[in-house]
Design an enzyme around this catalytic site. Structure first.
Site, short mmCIF file in Angstrom:
data_model
loop_
_atom_site.label_atom_id
_atom_site.label_comp_id
_atom_site.label_asym_id
_atom_site.label_seq_id
_atom_site.Cartn_x
_atom_site.Cartn_y
_atom_site.Cartn_z
N LYS A 14 0.89 -1.39 -0.08
CA LYS A 14 -0.17 0.01 -0.18
C LYS A 14 0.77 1.24 0.02
CE LYS A 14 -2.08 -1.17 3.94
NZ LYS A 14 -1.65 -2.63 4.36
N ARG A 89 -9.58 0.53 8.36
CA ARG A 89 -9.70 -0.60 8.68
C ARG A 89 -10.54 -1.56 9.59
NH1 ARG A 89 -3.49 0.29 8.16
NH2 ARG A 89 -2.46 -1.60 8.31
N ARG A 128 11.81 -5.70 5.51
CA ARG A 128 11.90 -4.25 5.85
C ARG A 128 12.21 -3.89 7.27
NH1 ARG A 128 6.26 -0.92 5.08
NH2 ARG A 128 5.55 -2.08 6.92
N ARG A 134 11.77 -0.61 12.05
CA ARG A 134 10.42 -0.37 12.50
C ARG A 134 10.05 -1.33 13.56
NH1 ARG A 134 5.49 0.79 8.27
NH2 ARG A 134 4.47 -0.65 9.69
N ARG A 146 -0.58 -8.91 13.43
CA ARG A 146 -1.15 -7.92 12.34
C ARG A 146 -1.77 -8.68 11.23
NH1 ARG A 146 4.46 -5.05 11.09
NH2 ARG A 146 3.09 -3.85 9.62
P1 B4P Z 1 4.10 -1.89 2.17
O1 B4P Z 1 3.17 -2.95 1.91
O2 B4P Z 1 4.14 -0.72 1.26
O3 B4P Z 1 3.69 -1.59 3.52
P2 B4P Z 1 2.19 -1.26 4.06
O4 B4P Z 1 1.01 -2.12 3.53
O5 B4P Z 1 1.87 0.13 3.75
O6 B4P Z 1 2.13 -1.36 5.51
P3 B4P Z 1 1.67 -1.74 6.86
O7 B4P Z 1 0.09 -2.13 6.70
O8 B4P Z 1 2.39 -2.60 7.59
O9 B4P Z 1 1.68 -0.51 7.60
P4 B4P Z 1 0.71 0.63 8.11
O10 B4P Z 1 1.59 2.03 8.31
O11 B4P Z 1 -0.66 0.87 7.34
O12 B4P Z 1 5.44 -2.42 2.25
C1 B4P Z 1 6.09 -3.62 2.69
C2 B4P Z 1 7.34 -4.01 2.47
O13 B4P Z 1 7.09 -4.67 1.04
C3 B4P Z 1 8.22 -2.94 2.02
O14 B4P Z 1 9.53 -3.16 2.41
C4 B4P Z 1 8.40 -2.95 0.62
O15 B4P Z 1 9.36 -2.32 -0.02
C5 B4P Z 1 7.86 -4.04 0.23
N1 B4P Z 1 7.13 -4.37 -1.07
C6 B4P Z 1 6.24 -3.51 -1.48
N2 B4P Z 1 5.77 -4.08 -2.65
C7 B4P Z 1 6.41 -5.07 -3.05
C8 B4P Z 1 6.63 -5.95 -4.23
N3 B4P Z 1 5.82 -5.90 -5.26
N4 B4P Z 1 7.58 -7.02 -4.25
C9 B4P Z 1 8.49 -6.92 -3.05
N5 B4P Z 1 8.47 -6.14 -2.27
C10 B4P Z 1 7.48 -5.36 -2.15
O16 B4P Z 1 0.18 0.34 9.73
C11 B4P Z 1 1.01 -0.03 10.63
C12 B4P Z 1 0.26 -0.12 12.17
O17 B4P Z 1 -0.47 1.17 12.29
C13 B4P Z 1 -0.91 -1.04 11.84
O18 B4P Z 1 -0.35 -2.43 12.46
C14 B4P Z 1 -1.79 -0.46 13.01
O19 B4P Z 1 -1.36 -1.05 14.33
C15 B4P Z 1 -1.68 0.72 13.11
N6 B4P Z 1 -2.68 1.49 12.04
C16 B4P Z 1 -2.58 2.02 10.94
N7 B4P Z 1 -3.74 2.38 10.24
C17 B4P Z 1 -4.64 2.05 11.23
C18 B4P Z 1 -6.05 2.28 11.20
N8 B4P Z 1 -6.96 2.77 10.13
N9 B4P Z 1 -6.92 1.68 12.51
C19 B4P Z 1 -6.19 1.10 13.57
N10 B4P Z 1 -4.85 1.10 13.39
C20 B4P Z 1 -4.17 1.43 12.38
#
Ligand code: B4P
Length: 203
Positions: A14, A89, A128, A134, A146
């Protein structure tokens, strides 16, 4: 306005895909994860509370994130549209978002859902964690929590938007640029269909 939700489990890409999408389509990026990490970095009371949940792999309480999004929407009144990343979420967050957008006479045009296998998610997040440090990416038990939170509380949010024919699933494994092309294609298809007219997802 043209508003998109980028949806998927933790590590589905995302944050990665959001960066390209906001540039291409001139959208305002709203990532609740980034907003929460910013609060943690500034050691605000909200950040201190949120960190307790995030470090355990749990979702932060609805009222906290809904309040943050409400403030962010007010701060950016004149944008062409929002890209919501990691929000909503829970069903309660989805309902709150609909109400907030309704007040602005707009709605969600499209939910793009990234599909990635659990093994790949764990691999990506651990990798990551090694470079970013992180705290929620370092420990496999936390990562599994998660994913469990996603299965239990977040996945049903897609059913909510599916009722309004707003969900498109995209394969989130493979080359980042290829995934970006697939997402772009879906956005352009939806834009051609003219889903920018105000409508509500409220049931
Ligand atoms: P991404 O996949 O981009 O990470 P994300 O989904 O944005 O992160 P996430 O869901 O974990 O975190 P968030 O901040 O929303 O990247 C992951 C890795 O994969 C990276 O290293 C990237 O380089 C790699 N990657 C991406 N695409 C790739 C591909 N095609 N091939 C290979 N590698 C690839 O949330 C963090 C925490 O915040 C949650 O657990 C929760 O506690 C809280 N939170 C956030 N929003 C919330 C909400 N609305 N309600 C309640 N809690 C919330």
């Amino acid at each position: 306005m043209f508003n998109i939700i980028l949806f998927g489990p933790p590590g589905s890409g995302k944050g990665t895909q959001s960066q390209n999408l906001i540039t291409k389509y001139g959208l305002k990026h709203l990532s609740t994860g980034d907003l929460l990490r910013n609060e943690i970095a500034q050691q605000t009371p909200l950040g201190v509370e949120a960190k307790n949940f995030m470090d355990k792999g749990q979702l932060v309480p609805d009222e906290v994130v809904i309040g943050m999004i409400s403030t962010a929407l007010e701060t950016h009144p004149d944008v062409e549209g929002f890209l919501f990343d990691g929000f909503p979420r829970t069903d309660a967050q989805a309902e709150a978002l609909d109400k907030l957008l309704h007040l602005k006479k707009t709605s969600i045009a499209l939910m793009l859902a990234l599909d990635v296998s659990e093994d790949e998610l764990i691999k990506r997040l651990l990798s990551r964690g090694m470079s970013s440090g992180r705290s929620d990416d370092i420990n496999e038990t936390v990562i599994r929590s998660r994913i469990q939170e996603y299965e239990n509380k977040t996945k049903p949010v897609a059913d909510y938007y599916a009722k309004f024919n707003k969900v498109v699933h995209v394969k989130g494994e493979g080359d980042v640029d290829e995934i970006f092309s697939l997402l772009s294609k879906e956005i352009e298809t939806r834009k051609k269909k003219g889903s920018t007219t105000p409508e509500s997802s409220e049931v």
